[in-house]
Design a protein around this motif. Sequence first.
Motif, mmCIF file in Angstrom:
data_model
loop_
_atom_site.group_PDB
_atom_site.id
_atom_site.type_symbol
_atom_site.label_atom_id
_atom_site.label_comp_id
_atom_site.label_asym_id
_atom_site.label_seq_id
_atom_site.Cartn_x
_atom_site.Cartn_y
_atom_site.Cartn_z
ATOM 1 N N GLN A 163 -5.824 6.630 -9.804
ATOM 2 C CA GLN A 163 -5.359 7.909 -9.271
ATOM 3 C C GLN A 163 -5.763 9.072 -10.177
ATOM 4 O O GLN A 163 -5.933 10.197 -9.721
ATOM 5 C CB GLN A 163 -3.835 7.874 -9.098
ATOM 6 N N ARG A 201 -15.343 -4.008 -6.792
ATOM 7 C CA ARG A 201 -15.419 -2.698 -6.114
ATOM 8 C C ARG A 201 -15.718 -1.586 -7.108
ATOM 9 O O ARG A 201 -16.555 -0.709 -6.852
ATOM 10 C CB ARG A 201 -14.088 -2.429 -5.385
ATOM 11 N N ALA A 206 -17.319 2.156 -6.043
ATOM 12 C CA ALA A 206 -16.559 2.539 -4.847
ATOM 13 C C ALA A 206 -15.094 2.775 -5.207
ATOM 14 O O ALA A 206 -14.504 2.020 -5.986
ATOM 15 C CB ALA A 206 -16.664 1.453 -3.781
ATOM 16 N N ALA A 207 -14.527 3.824 -4.639
ATOM 17 C CA ALA A 207 -13.099 4.096 -4.824
ATOM 18 C C ALA A 207 -12.297 3.324 -3.782
ATOM 19 O O ALA A 207 -12.830 2.882 -2.760
ATOM 20 C CB ALA A 207 -12.828 5.590 -4.698
ATOM 21 N N ALA A 208 -11.016 3.138 -4.056
ATOM 22 C CA ALA A 208 -10.139 2.474 -3.093
ATOM 23 C C ALA A 208 -9.983 3.370 -1.873
ATOM 24 O O ALA A 208 -9.557 4.511 -1.985
ATOM 25 C CB ALA A 208 -8.780 2.189 -3.720
ATOM 26 N N GLN A 209 -10.342 2.850 -0.716
ATOM 27 C CA GLN A 209 -10.241 3.611 0.526
ATOM 28 C C GLN A 209 -9.482 2.805 1.568
ATOM 29 O O GLN A 209 -9.880 1.682 1.880
ATOM 30 C CB GLN A 209 -11.657 3.952 1.056
ATOM 31 N N PRO A 210 -8.417 3.384 2.122
ATOM 32 C CA PRO A 210 -7.717 4.610 1.693
ATOM 33 C C PRO A 210 -7.142 4.447 0.286
ATOM 34 O O PRO A 210 -7.157 3.357 -0.270
ATOM 35 C CB PRO A 210 -6.609 4.768 2.741
ATOM 36 N N ALA A 211 -6.616 5.536 -0.254
ATOM 37 C CA ALA A 211 -6.097 5.523 -1.615
ATOM 38 C C ALA A 211 -4.878 4.609 -1.724
ATOM 39 O O ALA A 211 -4.166 4.363 -0.738
ATOM 40 C CB ALA A 211 -5.729 6.943 -2.044
ATOM 41 N N TRP A 212 -4.635 4.121 -2.928
ATOM 42 C CA TRP A 212 -3.497 3.227 -3.163
ATOM 43 C C TRP A 212 -2.169 3.957 -2.931
ATOM 44 O O TRP A 212 -2.008 5.111 -3.296
ATOM 45 C CB TRP A 212 -3.501 2.709 -4.605
ATOM 46 N N THR A 253 -5.166 -5.919 2.098
ATOM 47 C CA THR A 253 -4.915 -4.490 1.838
ATOM 48 C C THR A 253 -3.967 -4.228 0.685
ATOM 49 O O THR A 253 -3.828 -3.081 0.257
ATOM 50 C CB THR A 253 -4.335 -3.819 3.096
ATOM 51 N N ARG A 361 -3.126 -0.265 0.468
ATOM 52 C CA ARG A 361 -3.963 0.793 1.023
ATOM 53 C C ARG A 361 -3.524 1.148 2.439
ATOM 54 O O ARG A 361 -4.132 2.018 3.065
ATOM 55 C CB ARG A 361 -5.433 0.361 1.029
#
Length: 385
Positions: A163, A201, A206-212, A253, A361
Amino acid sequence: MAAPFAWAGLGVVACLALLLAGCQHRAPSQRATSDCSTLAQRVDLSRQTETLNLLADAFSQNCHDVVITYGAQAQAAYRHKTYSITRETTSIFLPDGALTAYVLESYERGYLTVLLADSYLRANKPDDAKVELRRLDQELFAPIYNYGEDPANLLLSAVLWEQLGDPGEARVDWLRLWDQAGALKGLEPDIRSFAERQVARIDRGAAAQPAWQVYGTGTFPGIDWDLKFTGSSNGYFRVRPSAAFLPACASDTGLRIPTQRWFEKIAIRHSHAYHPLLNMQSWIRLPIGIVYSLVPVAAGAGVAIGGCAVDVAGKGNGQLCDLSIRGGIALMRQAPKVLKGALEPDFRHWEHVPSAFVVTRAARLQDEPCARDLSDMDMAQAVKF
């Protein structure tokens, strides 16, 4: 004539509506400020566990200034144990912890650091949040009085680093979580697979998508304990949670990690391998507790024998003797309670903490597969990080 009055009436109604809307809009802010002020006024750093509980309540009520102000003070005040020969010696004759201040367990130091980091992040102070997360590394590995890392704090740290936009630091914590997964019985392959996917990842950029989304769910259970003189590795205590923890869970997820390891740290507090001093004191306290428990036995015997002797000397009809025997037996039955009270271990701990953390996510907690077995109450009372 009627038209002007009609327009005037409409104006009054409109003004009242605006006033009411304004009051409704301002009320939550005023109430929140009032609640935060009340929590701040209740903080007394000399009461360690009460202060920790108030900090948890302040975090759940978004009183992040309170967490930042008093959390930092608690962090410094409760970190180290201060040894006093007089107190340590005198405490042998009293229930455990009666004369000594509470010192944070390693998981409590870690969780307090997480609350501070998250509070700084919400206060738009990312640099301060990073300082706290780097402190968390020290807290988990510091070889001081209470020590040891745990998977729950590692999970929270990994997500907070992401984050904060620092995937490199997050990668380190995901790898540590992979290593710690061996302590989560029954779902070790799933947890490790989940952590491995996050590392892969991050390596792809790559970022976590959607955000945590992070939630604290459930309530940390109480402690049930009893005396067990054989087959126990924790002194002579048998320690169990008053309610079972939900198992660990991994999905495509999200992830759920219970705080069962936190409870286990409390349960081994008096083991020789973890705290030799507490273990030694508990064994020294045992014969003293036995002596204390003999007091109601001797008093009960004295009441029974003395009452019967008076009854016989006075040539009574036996009623006084019967009453004395009943009273004496009642006193004798208090001996186990006196023994248990004298030997009661120090199980003080931070009570207002979750029984599990869910990282997902999914847009809502209800949509996360690892949260579907939560009770309606736990779902409604979940604290979002």
